[in-house]
Design a protein around this motif. Sequence first.
Motif, PDB file in Angstrom:
ATOM      1  N   CYS A 119      -3.397   6.318  -2.124  1.00 57.54           N
ATOM      2  CA  CYS A 119      -3.407   6.662  -0.690  1.00 57.54           C
ATOM      3  C   CYS A 119      -3.186   8.167  -0.468  1.00 57.54           C
ATOM      4  CB  CYS A 119      -2.341   5.866   0.052  1.00 57.54           C
ATOM      5  SG  CYS A 119      -2.712   4.101   0.108  1.00 57.54           S
TER       6      CYS A 119
ATOM      7  N   ARG B 288      -6.142  10.443  -1.927  1.00 59.21           N
ATOM      8  CA  ARG B 288      -7.307  10.405  -1.038  1.00 59.21           C
ATOM      9  C   ARG B 288      -7.029  11.166   0.255  1.00 59.21           C
ATOM     10  NH1 ARG B 288     -11.112   6.572  -1.924  1.00 59.21           N
ATOM     11  NH2 ARG B 288     -11.128   5.548   0.101  1.00 59.21           N
ATOM     12  N   ALA B 289      -5.805  11.036   0.761  1.00 59.43           N
ATOM     13  CA  ALA B 289      -5.444  11.749   1.994  1.00 59.43           C
ATOM     14  C   ALA B 289      -5.483  13.259   1.777  1.00 59.43           C
ATOM     15  CB  ALA B 289      -4.052  11.317   2.456  1.00 59.43           C
TER      16      ALA B 289
ATOM     17  N   ILE C 106     -12.997   5.296   7.316  1.00 54.33           N
ATOM     18  CA  ILE C 106     -12.331   4.342   8.215  1.00 54.33           C
ATOM     19  C   ILE C 106     -13.365   3.487   8.943  1.00 54.33           C
ATOM     20  CG2 ILE C 106     -10.941   4.165  10.342  1.00 54.33           C
ATOM     21  CD1 ILE C 106      -9.218   4.812   7.959  1.00 54.33           C
TER      22      ILE C 106
ATOM     23  N   ALA D  74      -6.739   1.646   7.570  1.00 50.27           N
ATOM     24  CA  ALA D  74      -6.343   2.732   6.664  1.00 50.27           C
ATOM     25  C   ALA D  74      -5.753   2.151   5.387  1.00 50.27           C
ATOM     26  CB  ALA D  74      -5.335   3.649   7.357  1.00 50.27           C
TER      27      ALA D  74
ATOM     28  N   LEU E 143      -5.984   4.952   2.410  1.00 52.00           N
ATOM     29  CA  LEU E 143      -5.940   6.308   2.942  1.00 52.00           C
ATOM     30  C   LEU E 143      -4.623   6.481   3.697  1.00 52.00           C
ATOM     31  CD1 LEU E 143      -9.295   7.364   4.700  1.00 52.00           C
ATOM     32  CD2 LEU E 143      -8.016   8.672   3.003  1.00 52.00           C
ATOM     33  N   ALA E 144      -3.809   7.440   3.288  1.00 48.96           N
ATOM     34  CA  ALA E 144      -2.578   7.727   4.014  1.00 48.96           C
ATOM     35  C   ALA E 144      -2.910   8.689   5.155  1.00 48.96           C
ATOM     36  CB  ALA E 144      -1.550   8.347   3.071  1.00 48.96           C
ATOM     37  N   LEU E 145      -2.934   8.176   6.377  1.00 46.09           N
ATOM     38  CA  LEU E 145      -3.274   9.026   7.530  1.00 46.09           C
ATOM     39  C   LEU E 145      -1.997   9.477   8.230  1.00 46.09           C
ATOM     40  CD1 LEU E 145      -6.254   7.049   9.152  1.00 46.09           C
ATOM     41  CD2 LEU E 145      -6.365   8.923   7.492  1.00 46.09           C
TER      42      LEU E 145
ATOM     43  N   GLU F 154      -3.806  12.037  12.859  1.00 42.06           N
ATOM     44  CA  GLU F 154      -5.134  11.547  12.455  1.00 42.06           C
ATOM     45  C   GLU F 154      -5.384  10.149  13.013  1.00 42.06           C
ATOM     46  OE1 GLU F 154      -6.106  13.653   8.149  1.00 42.06           O
ATOM     47  OE2 GLU F 154      -4.655  12.014   8.194  1.00 42.06           O
TER      48      GLU F 154
END
Lengths: 487, 96
Positions: free
Chosen positions: A346, A349-350, A362, B13, B18-20, B24
């Motif tokens: 996570c 990728r972020a 997303i 997410a 994906l760490a938003l 974001e």
Amino acid sequence: MRSEPFFHTIAELAALLDAGKLSSVELTKAVVARTKAVDARVKAFNSYDEDDALAQAAASDARRSTGQVRGLLEGIPVGLKDVISVANQPLTASSRMLANFISPYDATVTQRLKRAGAVLWGRLNLDEFAMGSSTENSAFGPTHNPWDLSRVPGGSSGGSAAALAAGEAVATLGSDTGGSIRQPAALCGVVGLKPSYGLVSRYGLIAFASSLDQIGPLTRTVEDASIMLGVIAGHDPFDSTSCQTEVPDYRAALAEKRGPWRIGIPQEYFGEGLDPEVGAAVEQAIAFYRSRQCVIKEVSLPHTQYCLDTYYIIATAEASSNLARYDGIRYGHRTAEAVDVGELYCKSRAEGFGAEVKRRIILGTYVLSSGYYDAYYLRAQKVRTLIRRDFLNAYQDVDALLTPTSPVPAFTLGEKTNPLAMYLCDIYTIGANLAGLPAISVPCGFTGGGLPIGLQLIGQPFREAELLPIAHCYEQAHDWHTAHPKL
Amino acid sequence: MAASSDLNIDHVAQLARLALTPREKAEFSQQLAEVLHHSEQLGKADVSMIEPTAHAFPIFNIWGGDEPRPGLPVEQALQNAPQQRLNMVVVPRVVE
């Protein structure tokens, strides 16, 4: 004949090289010097390897001196979009994710360029992972349009188009998923060709949306595009979507096929949102074909209104799947701050992806997720069937379709902040990707402010040899393609 | 078509690994709602009895010969690994 060697065409340079009036080393040095002189302003290149290019040029000259000319591209510097692998060279996709990645092998198109004697020159900027229409999404900063440095070159192959227009390469390769070769070609005043899906191998191309992606050339003329296509086209066992189709002599076809043709004008492509100057230039091109005894026929592609949504659902779905491979494990950016493997995925990728790539991952993940797959992805695939049928029906009456390439000329850097407004830049180009058709953008004029305008011709599947002569006929009767930006 | 407000950004997410950031999440939710709202017009297309298109041209299974051939040498295959040891990629402990 253009004065500076870096503004010559492949065809012209091949003749000069053949006649011994120019060496590949001289030509490559001129291109390198031009790049050093202008690229601080244009910013088309992510990187280049001058020593490597000059070594390739010297090897080419040596082959020529011993009568071992490999092909039409012998000694010609060709730039590559930074999503196409060249062994032992960087491959970044203009992403922090791949900032330090070195290609372990060549793409098939790279192999074919080498086999044809080309000098591989530089890594060209793009929107990160080819997602964008302006090259502003690059992690390494935007490329500028050589015709007006305050404007975008288009995208995603903006570096490929800008480098060519600025004389920093003789020809370039780009990739086109929704217009990423044709739209920047139009905005930078060069020729851009997206081949039929399956004609050019995608092996060694960083995948964005695998059912839509195609590699193709950006060149100064249609003749050069024909030469480049002849080199890169053809079946490749390393790409299971590559077609077993014959590769004709596209360049010879230009002289053999002189029309008149039946040209369809899809009425849906001339409506709201089309810039009046672009519309007027395209109308003049239509008048030209009419003056050459072509049959101009208004046609309808009734599902055009669905192209944009269909495209953004399918392309993001495929992208979310393709980009799952960037997890910080085997290659690419890895976070320094993870305690377990889940967090490593996570956070890597972020940290590695930019905003537009995240946005599309997303969206693509959402349209594929449980409960939404049928409503979005499956429905979009069905509408894709209807869109493809529209095109194939139209070709019962016409040889090619003629449209503007982009609804607007080059816009100002930073102008389009809304993602949907940016997506609308692709409105005329995505149909050819969804239907797998060949399409070419050819310069067809300038705005009052001096910005290039492009004309799009969309052909029938695998009939590039029929499409290219139609574009060549227009180009040769005009001199738009001989103009160069003042830098 | 599903209503565009259905997009649960935290859930998606997580699916996307994906760490938003909170910013974001707010921004993407609003922007993607707009994109999804635009796409609702796909609901108007009559797709009854229409087969989906996965590729522009029908592609059938491609078989390759089951024959050994040279692949990437280990050093090249690992040259881009963020961390490696003894010809293997190093990752955080997966099993306690």
